[in-house]
Design a protein around this motif. Structure first.
Motif, PDB file in Angstrom:
ATOM      1  N   UNK A 111       0.837  -1.201   0.000  1.00  0.00           N
ATOM      2  CA  UNK A 111       0.000   0.000   0.000  1.00  0.00           C
ATOM      3  C   UNK A 111       0.868   1.246   0.000  1.00  0.00           C
ATOM      4  N   UNK A 112       0.357   2.293  -0.648  1.00  0.00           N
ATOM      5  CA  UNK A 112       1.056   3.573  -0.727  1.00  0.00           C
ATOM      6  C   UNK A 112       0.048   4.709  -0.585  1.00  0.00           C
ATOM      7  N   UNK A 113       0.498   5.827  -0.069  1.00  0.00           N
ATOM      8  CA  UNK A 113      -0.328   7.027   0.041  1.00  0.00           C
ATOM      9  C   UNK A 113       0.341   8.181  -0.688  1.00  0.00           C
ATOM     10  N   UNK A 114      -0.433   8.850  -1.546  1.00  0.00           N
ATOM     11  CA  UNK A 114       0.023  10.046  -2.243  1.00  0.00           C
ATOM     12  C   UNK A 114      -1.028  11.125  -2.048  1.00  0.00           C
ATOM     13  N   UNK A 115      -0.829  11.975  -1.040  1.00  0.00           N
ATOM     14  CA  UNK A 115      -1.841  12.975  -0.726  1.00  0.00           C
ATOM     15  C   UNK A 115      -3.121  12.291  -0.300  1.00  0.00           C
ATOM     16  N   UNK A 116      -4.217  12.601  -0.981  1.00  0.00           N
ATOM     17  CA  UNK A 116      -5.512  11.986  -0.668  1.00  0.00           C
ATOM     18  C   UNK A 116      -5.681  10.606  -1.298  1.00  0.00           C
ATOM     19  N   UNK A 117      -4.754  10.218  -2.174  1.00  0.00           N
ATOM     20  CA  UNK A 117      -4.870   8.950  -2.878  1.00  0.00           C
ATOM     21  C   UNK A 117      -4.285   7.816  -2.036  1.00  0.00           C
ATOM     22  N   UNK A 118      -5.105   6.796  -1.791  1.00  0.00           N
ATOM     23  CA  UNK A 118      -4.667   5.590  -1.097  1.00  0.00           C
ATOM     24  C   UNK A 118      -4.588   4.461  -2.119  1.00  0.00           C
ATOM     25  N   UNK A 119      -3.373   4.051  -2.455  1.00  0.00           N
ATOM     26  CA  UNK A 119      -3.146   3.063  -3.506  1.00  0.00           C
ATOM     27  C   UNK A 119      -2.889   1.685  -2.902  1.00  0.00           C
ATOM     28  N   UNK A 120      -3.323   0.663  -3.641  1.00  0.00           N
ATOM     29  CA  UNK A 120      -3.017  -0.708  -3.268  1.00  0.00           C
ATOM     30  C   UNK A 120      -2.653  -1.508  -4.516  1.00  0.00           C
ATOM     31  N   UNK A 121      -1.523  -2.199  -4.449  1.00  0.00           N
ATOM     32  CA  UNK A 121      -1.091  -3.122  -5.497  1.00  0.00           C
ATOM     33  C   UNK A 121      -1.236  -4.540  -4.940  1.00  0.00           C
ATOM     34  N   UNK A 122      -1.843  -5.420  -5.731  1.00  0.00           N
ATOM     35  CA  UNK A 122      -1.942  -6.826  -5.311  1.00  0.00           C
ATOM     36  C   UNK A 122      -1.474  -7.728  -6.444  1.00  0.00           C
ATOM     37  N   UNK A 143      -5.651  -0.573  -7.163  1.00  0.00           N
ATOM     38  CA  UNK A 143      -6.852   0.072  -6.655  1.00  0.00           C
ATOM     39  C   UNK A 143      -6.560   1.404  -5.995  1.00  0.00           C
ATOM     40  N   UNK A 144      -7.549   2.320  -6.037  1.00  0.00           N
ATOM     41  CA  UNK A 144      -7.456   3.641  -5.420  1.00  0.00           C
ATOM     42  C   UNK A 144      -8.672   3.867  -4.539  1.00  0.00           C
ATOM     43  N   UNK A 145      -8.440   4.385  -3.342  1.00  0.00           N
ATOM     44  CA  UNK A 145      -9.507   4.938  -2.514  1.00  0.00           C
ATOM     45  C   UNK A 145      -9.210   6.422  -2.320  1.00  0.00           C
ATOM     46  N   UNK A 146     -10.198   7.268  -2.603  1.00  0.00           N
ATOM     47  CA  UNK A 146      -9.995   8.714  -2.556  1.00  0.00           C
ATOM     48  C   UNK A 146     -11.067   9.323  -1.656  1.00  0.00           C
ATOM     49  N   UNK A 147     -10.721   9.778  -0.438  1.00  0.00           N
ATOM     50  CA  UNK A 147     -11.726  10.397   0.441  1.00  0.00           C
ATOM     51  C   UNK A 147     -12.293  11.664  -0.163  1.00  0.00           C
ATOM     52  N   UNK A 148     -13.574  11.904   0.080  1.00  0.00           N
ATOM     53  CA  UNK A 148     -14.270  13.034  -0.525  1.00  0.00           C
ATOM     54  C   UNK A 148     -14.483  14.173   0.468  1.00  0.00           C
ATOM     55  N   UNK A 149     -15.113  13.894   1.589  1.00  0.00           N
ATOM     56  CA  UNK A 149     -15.455  14.954   2.533  1.00  0.00           C
ATOM     57  C   UNK A 149     -14.461  15.106   3.678  1.00  0.00           C
ATOM     58  N   UNK A 150     -13.402  14.313   3.678  1.00  0.00           N
ATOM     59  CA  UNK A 150     -12.286  14.454   4.617  1.00  0.00           C
ATOM     60  C   UNK A 150     -10.987  14.247   3.852  1.00  0.00           C
ATOM     61  N   UNK A 151      -9.885  14.653   4.445  1.00  0.00           N
ATOM     62  CA  UNK A 151      -8.589  14.463   3.798  1.00  0.00           C
ATOM     63  C   UNK A 151      -8.070  13.045   3.963  1.00  0.00           C
ATOM     64  N   UNK A 152      -8.580  12.324   4.974  1.00  0.00           N
ATOM     65  CA  UNK A 152      -8.140  10.960   5.238  1.00  0.00           C
ATOM     66  C   UNK A 152      -9.353  10.050   5.353  1.00  0.00           C
ATOM     67  N   UNK A 153      -9.087   8.736   5.363  1.00  0.00           N
ATOM     68  CA  UNK A 153     -10.152   7.742   5.451  1.00  0.00           C
ATOM     69  C   UNK A 153     -10.570   7.561   6.911  1.00  0.00           C
ATOM     70  N   UNK A 154     -11.193   8.588   7.468  1.00  0.00           N
ATOM     71  CA  UNK A 154     -11.638   8.586   8.850  1.00  0.00           C
ATOM     72  C   UNK A 154     -13.091   8.118   8.921  1.00  0.00           C
ATOM     73  N   UNK A 158     -17.037   9.745   3.239  1.00  0.00           N
ATOM     74  CA  UNK A 158     -17.422   9.217   1.928  1.00  0.00           C
ATOM     75  C   UNK A 158     -16.184   9.187   1.043  1.00  0.00           C
ATOM     76  N   UNK A 159     -16.079   8.157   0.214  1.00  0.00           N
ATOM     77  CA  UNK A 159     -14.899   8.047  -0.638  1.00  0.00           C
ATOM     78  C   UNK A 159     -15.257   7.400  -1.978  1.00  0.00           C
ATOM     79  N   UNK A 160     -14.441   7.704  -2.967  1.00  0.00           N
ATOM     80  CA  UNK A 160     -14.551   7.052  -4.268  1.00  0.00           C
ATOM     81  C   UNK A 160     -13.573   5.885  -4.314  1.00  0.00           C
ATOM     82  N   UNK A 161     -14.003   4.779  -4.885  1.00  0.00           N
ATOM     83  CA  UNK A 161     -13.171   3.590  -5.013  1.00  0.00           C
ATOM     84  C   UNK A 161     -13.084   3.189  -6.479  1.00  0.00           C
TER      85      UNK A 161
END
Length: 224
Positions: A111-122, A143-154, A158-161
């Motif tokens: 897993x890697x984080x680039x700003x708001x982008x949470x990346x996963x390689x499998x 895969x990417x998870x991108x939080x929408x209403x917060x800067x982190x996955x708290x 809500x987030x886009x996947x």
């Protein structure tokens, strides 16, 4: 925030109406994923997927998968050995058939984080024991998870996947299938989240769509 809630409600309404009215190849997958810590380094993976032709009781596949993983670094770079069982009920000449598959797999997740982008390689290697055949297959998932209403996955985020996964055979033809997915997700708590979205699969030069609803449980079995 009102826009996000309206988007989520609209998505769920579309899923419900589509599943009820569809007479096409559009199916639905209902999925549970568990990834639970059993020690500081070890995790227990468990999942079950109900895949339907019509979004209801017309079973296409029942999929159960489990495994034990080990973190090479703190909460990252996980290697896992697992087992999967697949019950398939395809249509053959207009009649329901029944096939079973036993599957052993090895995978590596980073897993890697680039700003708001949470990346996963499998990276996953599968040994597939079908009723009258044996096959090997390699899969790569990004895969990417991108939080929408917060800067982190708290919690309460809500987030886009989004993900893309390619499947390659160990023999000819090499290309097996490719999956592209997009969804809206919600972080319920630190260890729970839910997603609803759409996946398009290309296989043998054919496209097929799937509505997907997934629940993710990362509640640890032990305290640190």
């Amino acid at each position: 925030m009102k826009f996000i809630k309206a988007w989520a409600l609209g998505l769920l309404t579309l899923i419900t109406s589509t599943v009820q009215a569809q007479k096409s190849d559009l199916g639905a997958w209902y999925m549970y994923f568990g990834n639970n810590k059993i020690s500081k380094k070890l995790n227990f993976h468990n999942e079950i997927q109900y895949r339907s032709f019509d979004g209801g009781g017309d079973l296409e596949q029942l999929f159960v998968r489990t495994g034990i993983g080990y973190d090479l670094t703190e909460d990252n770079n996980n290697v896992l050995l697992g087992y999967g069982f697949v019950l398939s009920r395809p249509y053959e000449n207009g009649e329901k058939a029944k096939n079973t598959e036993h599957r052993i797999f090895q995978q590596y997740i980073t897993k890697q984080n680039f700003g708001r982008f949470n990346l996963q390689h499998r990276f996953r290697l599968e040994e597939r024991f079908l009723e009258d055949d044996f096959r090997m297959r390699f899969r790569y998932y990004l895969g990417f998870n991108i939080p929408i209403n917060n800067k982190e996955m708290l919690p309460k985020t809500w987030y886009a996947s989004v993900y893309n996964e390619i499947f390659l055979h160990g023999d000819s033809p090499v290309f097996d299938r490719n999956r592209v997915y997009g969804a809206l997700g919600y972080v319920i708590s630190k260890n729970l989240k839910i997603e609803a979205g759409y996946m398009n699969q290309i296989q043998e030069n054919k496209n097929r769509g799937q509505i997907q609803i997934g629940f993710y449980n990362n509640i640890p079995f032990t305290k640190d």
